[in-house]
Design an enzyme around this catalytic site. Structure first.
Site, PDB file in Angstrom:
ATOM      1  N   GLY A   1     104.536   1.756  -8.341  1.00 32.57           N
ATOM      2  CA  GLY A   1     103.612   2.316  -9.316  1.00 32.57           C
ATOM      3  C   GLY A   1     102.169   2.139  -8.871  1.00 32.57           C
ATOM      4  O   GLY A   1     101.850   2.133  -7.681  1.00 32.57           O
ATOM      5  N   SER A   2     101.293   1.910  -9.834  1.00 32.01           N
ATOM      6  CA  SER A   2      99.850   1.985  -9.570  1.00 32.01           C
ATOM      7  C   SER A   2      99.295   0.884  -8.685  1.00 32.01           C
ATOM      8  O   SER A   2      98.173   1.018  -8.176  1.00 32.01           O
ATOM      9  CB  SER A   2      99.084   2.011 -10.897  1.00 32.01           C
ATOM     10  N   THR A   3     100.011  -0.227  -8.490  1.00 24.45           N
ATOM     11  CA  THR A   3      99.518  -1.213  -7.517  1.00 24.45           C
ATOM     12  C   THR A   3      99.440  -0.598  -6.124  1.00 24.45           C
ATOM     13  O   THR A   3      98.644  -1.033  -5.291  1.00 24.45           O
ATOM     14  CB  THR A   3     100.429  -2.458  -7.485  1.00 24.45           C
TER      15      THR A   3
END
Length: 593
Positions: free
Chosen positions: A317-319
């Site tokens: 995801g956004s990491t």
């Protein structure tokens, strides 16, 4: 008659010659055996009258970075019988079964079995072994042995690993460094008569064992304990399936803590369903059939022992936007002041890919897009890079290879083949979906991006030390080389500090310290189940990173956003461990006007 007599004399003479030759041959053979093979046959004769028993070596200890003992040995005994030396099998069977708490008939079968040596029981408490030895039962042998003991129980269980009945490593560091830890066994040699009975005045020859080397690792008991405590709190509060936390030095890859809850008791590793601190885990265990066969039980044990931080992959995801941002900046296709428009979605070919903010973020700079964790902004950066360039940086950053961590079973990245990567795949990869990596790969890559641009190898082992305390091996893990410029690394540190200071990661902020980081909330497959992994990766101090930490929360119930439930955990971790690590808070100027 004379011809017959002559013929008879010839036969007698011939027979005499043959007998003479045979005697000569036997004499030569006997002389050869006596002069040239006497040592060999003497040894064979001696072997027939020698009884050999193994003396196990003490396994090397495992120590944390400060010398705290994480894995030790306890003296135990192995009780065995030698059939040819037993004079009273009934007494031996009765005494051993009563003393060891074993079934009489089972012990009797072993006592009566005609074998050179039959083991009755292992890992017998040392005091009890001494009591049996003092009974002086003919044919009963009590030999000293060692049993692995873990003073901290379940602490870092999936990192440490454990040993089996033969004291050999099964999983984790115990098996990875088996050759350094195991030592060399010794032997006891005793002389016996033709019946196999030990000679009363026969000398006992001992070859002493050589203990294994101690292994000192980078894990810090205090940081591990605190991180594990936080992980269990989250597991219970969010009724999650699992929680993992990795704490590492981003400058050299030394792992300070690696938590994977629920952990299991290293002193009791074959008991299922340990430390089920969430209701969902307890319900799952209760619904399981009780009459498991051996294969089913082993599968469940393997799951319990599994180190999710290195053995399992997930959609980050956004990491992962850290990687996309670094690639875009390094390639020069974006800078901090570039402006983007976010209406709440992007149309890529025939797909409508949404931003987490339904109404969109409107016009924003790249820096603001990173602070807002805006999907359309990172889709645009990915499209500017293109498949060839993005794949180049994906490879250059080390994401196509395993990290090389010194633990067994590391999983590799699951990524689209370059030829199968179209605009839609490029768009989803750009914000961390449609591919999978391990948590250890993510934190290793993020470390390399913020530490000045040098790829590090995450690791635990520092050195091997012998029984005299002398170092026999200093383990080294050289940098794998530069993956991006120092300028890009500095820019990434600035961006990620703003994410925590004013953006989606602000719940990880710690007063007095400069923290950088990135949040993520990734939806698991199949999407229809609406199950999520919430995560946050943070580092400090933001201008000179000395510690980095990643938390992943698997299937939390209720609120599942990474910025809401994962970021505060890393903030709390840093609040406690930064002073412990000697990282001083910022001294704010005082206005006396």
């Amino acid at each position: 008659m004379q011809p017959n007599l002559t013929s008879h004399r010839k036969r007698v003479a011939l027979m005499g010659i043959l007998i003479g030759l045979l005697v000569l041959a036997l004499t030569v053979r006997l002389g050869y055996l006596m002069l040239f093979r006497s040592g060999h046959y003497s040894q064979m004769a001696e072997d027939l009258h020698q009884r050999e028993r193994t003396i196990k070596a003490a396994r090397g200890r495992i120590l944390d970075v400060n010398g705290q003992v994480l894995a030790d040995n306890r003296r135990v005994c192995t009780v065995s019988v030698i059939h040819s030396q037993i004079t009273n099998p009934e007494e031996v069977s009765r005494v051993l079964s009563e003393a060891l708490g074993l079934d009489y008939e089972d012990v009797k079968k072993k006592v009566e079995k005609r074998s050179s040596r039959e083991i009755i029981d292992t890992n017998v408490e040392y005091g009890l072994g001494e009591e049996i030895r003092n009974r002086n039962l003919n044919g009963v042998k009590v030999d000293e042995d060692y049993k692995r003991y873990y003073p901290y129980g379940s602490l870092a269980s999936k990192v440490m690993g454990f040993t089996g009945g033969d004291n050999q490593g099964i999983i984790g560091l115990e098996v990875k460094y088996e050759s350094w830890l195991k030592g060399t066994a010794g032997t006891i040699l005793t002389m016996t008569d033709a019946r196999g009975v030990e000679l009363e005045n026969g000398a006992e020859e001992r070859i002493e064992p050589v203990p294994g080397n101690d292994l000192q690792i980078s894990l810090d008991v205090n940081i591990q304990q605190y991180a594990q405590q936080l992980a269990y709190q989250v597991l219970e509060k969010k009724n999650a399936k699992a929680v993992s936390i990795v704490v590492m030095d981003p400058t050299n890859g030394e792992i300070m803590a690696m938590v994977n809850v629920p952990e299991f008791d290293l002193n009791d590793p074959f008991t299922l369903d340990q430390n089920l601190n969430s209701q969902s885990l307890r319900e799952e265990a209760a619904a399981r059939p009780q009459d498991l066969n051996a294969g089913e039980k082993q599968d469940l044990l393997n799951r319990m022992w599994r180190n999710r931080s290195i053995n399992d992959t997930y959609e980050p995801g956004s990491t992962f936007k850290i990687i996309t941002a670094a690639a875009g900046l390094e390639a020069g296709v974006v800078d901090l002041d570039d402006t983007f428009s976010c209406p709440g979605f992007r149309i890529v070919e025939d797909r409508k890919i949404r931003c987490h903010k339904v109404g969109g973020h409107g016009t924003e700079t790249f820096l603001q897009g990173a602070m807002n964790s805006c999907n359309p902004v990172f889709i645009d950066v990915g499209q500017r890079l293109g498949v060839d360039s993005y794949y180049h940086y994906f490879t250059q950053f080390g994401l196509k290879e395993k990290t090389g961590i010194d633990l067994p079973g590391e999983a590799g990245t699951i990524m689209h083949k370059k030829e199968n990567m179209g605009p839609v795949e490029l768009a989803t990869v750009s914000f961390g979906q449609s591919f999978q990596i391990t948590p250890i790969q993510l934190i290793a890559t993020a470390s390399s991006i913020i530490n000045g641009g040098n790829r590090v190898t995450p690791h635990l082992a520092l050195r091997a030390v012998d029984a005299k305390g002398e170092r026999v091996r200093e383990f080294s893990y050289p940098s794998r080389g530069r993956i991006l410029s120092e300028e890009t690394s500095a820019t990434m540190r600035y961006i990620l500090e703003q994410v925590v200071a004013e953006g989606s990661g602000k719940q990880a902020a710690v007063e007095g310290f400069r923290i950088g980081g990135k949040t993520a909330t990734s939806e698991k497959l199949p999407r229809s189940l609406k199950k999520y992994i919430s995560s946050f990766i943070g580092f400090a101090p933001a201008d000179d990173p000395q510690v980095i930490a990643l938390i992943t929360i698997d299937e939390p119930e209720g609120i599942y956003y990474g910025g809401t439930i994962a970021a505060p955990v890393i903030g709390e971790l840093f609040r406690n461990i930064l002073p412990y690590l000697g990282i001083e808070p910022i001294q704010l100027a005082v206005d006396y006007s």
